[in-house]
Write a protein that holds these residues in place. Sequence first.
Motif, PDB file in Angstrom:
ATOM      1  N   VAL A  93      -2.455   6.634  31.778  1.00 22.71           N
ATOM      2  CA  VAL A  93      -3.846   6.557  32.225  1.00 22.71           C
ATOM      3  C   VAL A  93      -4.778   7.070  31.136  1.00 22.71           C
ATOM      4  CG1 VAL A  93      -5.506   7.509  33.861  1.00 22.71           C
ATOM      5  CG2 VAL A  93      -3.303   6.686  34.679  1.00 22.71           C
ATOM      6  N   HIS A  94      -5.768   6.268  30.789  1.00 23.19           N
ATOM      7  CA  HIS A  94      -6.736   6.627  29.764  1.00 23.19           C
ATOM      8  C   HIS A  94      -8.096   6.833  30.406  1.00 23.19           C
ATOM      9  CE1 HIS A  94      -3.842   5.783  26.629  1.00 23.19           C
ATOM     10  NE2 HIS A  94      -3.484   4.739  27.360  1.00 23.19           N
ATOM     11  N   ILE A  95      -8.683   7.990  30.129  1.00 22.33           N
ATOM     12  CA  ILE A  95      -9.860   8.388  30.891  1.00 22.33           C
ATOM     13  C   ILE A  95     -11.174   8.108  30.165  1.00 22.33           C
ATOM     14  CG2 ILE A  95     -11.042  10.409  31.851  1.00 22.33           C
ATOM     15  CD1 ILE A  95      -8.204  11.530  32.437  1.00 22.33           C
ATOM     16  N   VAL A  96     -12.120   7.532  30.902  1.00 21.59           N
ATOM     17  CA  VAL A  96     -13.494   7.375  30.427  1.00 21.59           C
ATOM     18  C   VAL A  96     -14.349   8.300  31.278  1.00 21.59           C
ATOM     19  CG1 VAL A  96     -15.465   5.824  30.184  1.00 21.59           C
ATOM     20  CG2 VAL A  96     -13.150   4.960  29.788  1.00 21.59           C
ATOM     21  N   GLN A 153      -6.097  16.842  28.966  1.00 20.26           N
ATOM     22  CA  GLN A 153      -5.729  15.548  29.528  1.00 20.26           C
ATOM     23  C   GLN A 153      -4.674  14.835  28.693  1.00 20.26           C
ATOM     24  OE1 GLN A 153      -9.453  13.587  30.383  1.00 20.26           O
ATOM     25  NE2 GLN A 153     -10.090  15.231  31.754  1.00 20.26           N
ATOM     26  N   LYS A 197      -0.975   8.344  23.197  1.00 23.35           N
ATOM     27  CA  LYS A 197      -2.186   8.474  24.015  1.00 23.35           C
ATOM     28  C   LYS A 197      -3.294   9.176  23.220  1.00 23.35           C
ATOM     29  CE  LYS A 197      -3.993  10.430  28.302  1.00 23.35           C
ATOM     30  NZ  LYS A 197      -3.676  10.979  29.618  1.00 23.35           N
ATOM     31  N   LEU A 222      -9.479   1.493  25.103  1.00 20.90           N
ATOM     32  CA  LEU A 222      -8.522   2.023  26.070  1.00 20.90           C
ATOM     33  C   LEU A 222      -7.856   0.925  26.893  1.00 20.90           C
ATOM     34  CD1 LEU A 222     -10.538   5.140  27.295  1.00 20.90           C
ATOM     35  CD2 LEU A 222      -8.758   5.039  25.544  1.00 20.90           C
ATOM     36  N   VAL A 253      -6.948   2.119  32.873  1.00 18.77           N
ATOM     37  CA  VAL A 253      -8.211   2.751  32.475  1.00 18.77           C
ATOM     38  C   VAL A 253      -8.787   3.446  33.706  1.00 18.77           C
ATOM     39  CG1 VAL A 253     -10.558   2.376  31.630  1.00 18.77           C
ATOM     40  CG2 VAL A 253      -8.659   1.049  30.674  1.00 18.77           C
ATOM     41  N   GLN A 265     -15.574   2.262  24.668  1.00 19.62           N
ATOM     42  CA  GLN A 265     -14.362   3.015  25.011  1.00 19.62           C
ATOM     43  C   GLN A 265     -13.371   2.125  25.752  1.00 19.62           C
ATOM     44  OE1 GLN A 265     -16.908   6.141  26.921  1.00 19.62           O
ATOM     45  NE2 GLN A 265     -15.226   7.461  26.308  1.00 19.62           N
TER      46      GLN A 265
END
Lengths: 143, 669
Positions: A36-39, B103, B117, B660, A10, B656
Amino acid sequence: MEERFEPNIVAFLCNWCSYAGADLAGTSRMQYPPNVHIVRVMCTGRINPLFVVNAFQQGADGVLVSGCHPGECHYREGNYHARRRFTLLRELLVFTGVDRRRFNMSWVSASEGAKWREVVREAVEMAREAGPFEQFRREMIGW
Amino acid sequence: MGIKTKTGVYVCHCGSNIAATVDVEDVTTFAARLPHVKTARHYPYMCSDPGQGLIRQDIRDKGLNRIVVAACSPRIHENTFRRTLEEAGLNPYCLEMANIREQCSWVHGDRSGATAKARKTVAAAAARARLLEPLQQKEVPVEPAVLVLGGGIAGIQCALDVAGAGFTVYLVEKEPSIGGRMAQLDKTFPTLDCSACILTPRMVDAAAHPRIELLSYSCLEEVSGYAGNFSVRVRKKARYVDADRCTGCGDCARECRLAGRVPSSFDLGLGRRSAIYRPFPQAVPAHYTIDRQRCLFLTKGRCGDAPPCVQVCSPGAIDFEQRDEVVELKVGAIVVATGCDLFDPSRKPEYGYRDYNNVITAMELERLLSASGPTEGSVVLGEGEDASVPRDIAFIKCVGSRDKSAGSEHCSKVCCMYTAKLAHLLGEKVPGASIRVYYMDVRASGKGYEEFYDRVRREGVRYIRGSPSEIFQRGSRLVVKVEDTLASTPLEDEVDMVVLAVGLEARGDAGRIVDMLRLSRSADGFFLEAHPKLAPVDTAVDGIYLAGACQAPKDIPDTVAQAKAAAASALGLLSAGRIKVGAEVCVVNEETCRGCGYCVQICPYGAVELAFSERYSHETALVNEVLCKGCGACAAACFSGSMQQRSFRDEHILSQVAVLGSKGKGDQV
């Protein structure tokens, strides 16, 4: 063949520099692993250290915080607060037995798409080496 | 319990930009099963009118109250879709964008990885969307004035356009005169207009305009506030000359004890001036300035029995008691037009710029060619008996451009054309001169540019492809060592003079401007625009615009065009008269706030204060929503979680993180 461990990461990114830098990496079609997961937050100064701990509790194998370079914060000094908090948090995590490679901080500006790619690649590689993270997991959190 | 959440998820193909890498149908089917999602659709172009129409229709027909658009970056289309919501009668802040292009699809080649994703990104967006609250923006009046930083052609043009539209302009220039780089040029390509002849009328217009306040010999000290309401402090440096009395006669400069002994920076040290000076004859404003680093009276405390400038000045304008003055201005918009620096060729020691007097830069040649320059327009090398007219002249292009080893990878854009222009002018001034140009490529894209380059070659200027490796002395002459890469022949070219076509680079003090205005810089050091294609004069900071070579190397036509664009953008803001300020600001829960005041200390804008709450009978924090810029620093600092940022509340972010961070593919929200 043994299946390679794919870590789940994260990332907390500030809107003005690192999120824009990650966008630029996309516009420039730079390839990096999808782990990779974006906040998105407006500023790294908004990131409560507990968000990072929470990400680990939810099952993340790695956490990344990225913001504007020191001195270039859109809000003047948010990244300085972040730098202090996360330097401390990192040491605390290590103290509690968390592998140092699981938590990283970086400065990526809006023009550094290539740097973002490298940051992601390194973070993924390091989390992969560190392996699956289970110590902090909780099925339910009461926070 | 409030109204039931009904979310609509809209997945965009973006043609093939997303759909080629992400299985949009799979993502849509997946999204339809997420909690609180009432409907999920995919469409080739969500941002197109029919795409937006789809969302509007669903909001009306199905009573949707939260919208997730899975498409490009929110930095591109968040505002577009917020308007869509508004048009359908839904609060624009009930929108969440899932970035599955910049992204996701654009950075991942593997379809299954990218699709997984995208699923997770959409699930996180839906989880967050459910918690979003409708917000209202506040409207505040806009100061009807613009600050223009930099008095080169960009700043002058911008100031004239803004003032012409009826608004006040403060034009700040750090040098004693406006005019900038263009004032230093002799002629302009490709038309060969005399630079001063076309520039000076504009300079005079700017100074004479009733709505333009010229703050020359001044620098920016501090900027605070936000779009529509900036507060600016400008330091007007002491000139030690009373501007109201000085007539610009020049008697003081003639009588100055240092007359002809101070190198003139305007002439790049080729000419000399006095300690009291005017940078060039057509300077605006026309009054004189005392160089505080050079003046004997200011540095040593005495200048003979009495400073001669004081004695000869009949209006009595000299005032050694003058002090710097700091003025406070209120402006609605800021245009940054601070220009560029020239590459310092001593960073390429192989060209011997520091070692040989007859290796000069193109700007130095510009001053030699200028009728108002140090040689009054004649090209001579050396002084007195050694003076000679160069016959063999070599130009070297791309000095400090397209050169990674010199730390400047970019093309400076203007050098090809100014080299052609200078070669032509030299041919006129020095009949019989033999001129060769050593180049890597010739880039002549612009109206009439290729034609001009062609003309110069037909006039006899020889273009030889090769980047010289070294310049050294042989007798009284210079040798340019180079390989002609088209003929594959090594050459040693003996010449009398070498002109280095130096590149443009970001100002050495650009960092100071970046710090004060919170701008960003691109990798080449120039100021970063909000979007390279669609917002080339805007910056990431609302109300601050860019014009001219501070954004990237530019010639005069492009600079003027951008200055006019920046003026139009600033005018758009000013003529609206009111501006909406952020809704995503911070808010306190007065009931739980204990008034510790940590948020007050951390807020960089002074937007939080402590006040006694009648309702809860204790001190609580209070946010001024106009001053708050929505960074959320206070929210992260609050010990009790009482301080929250709207749209970025703890629960928004944690919703979130919950998706995630989980190992799954996002299905168990």
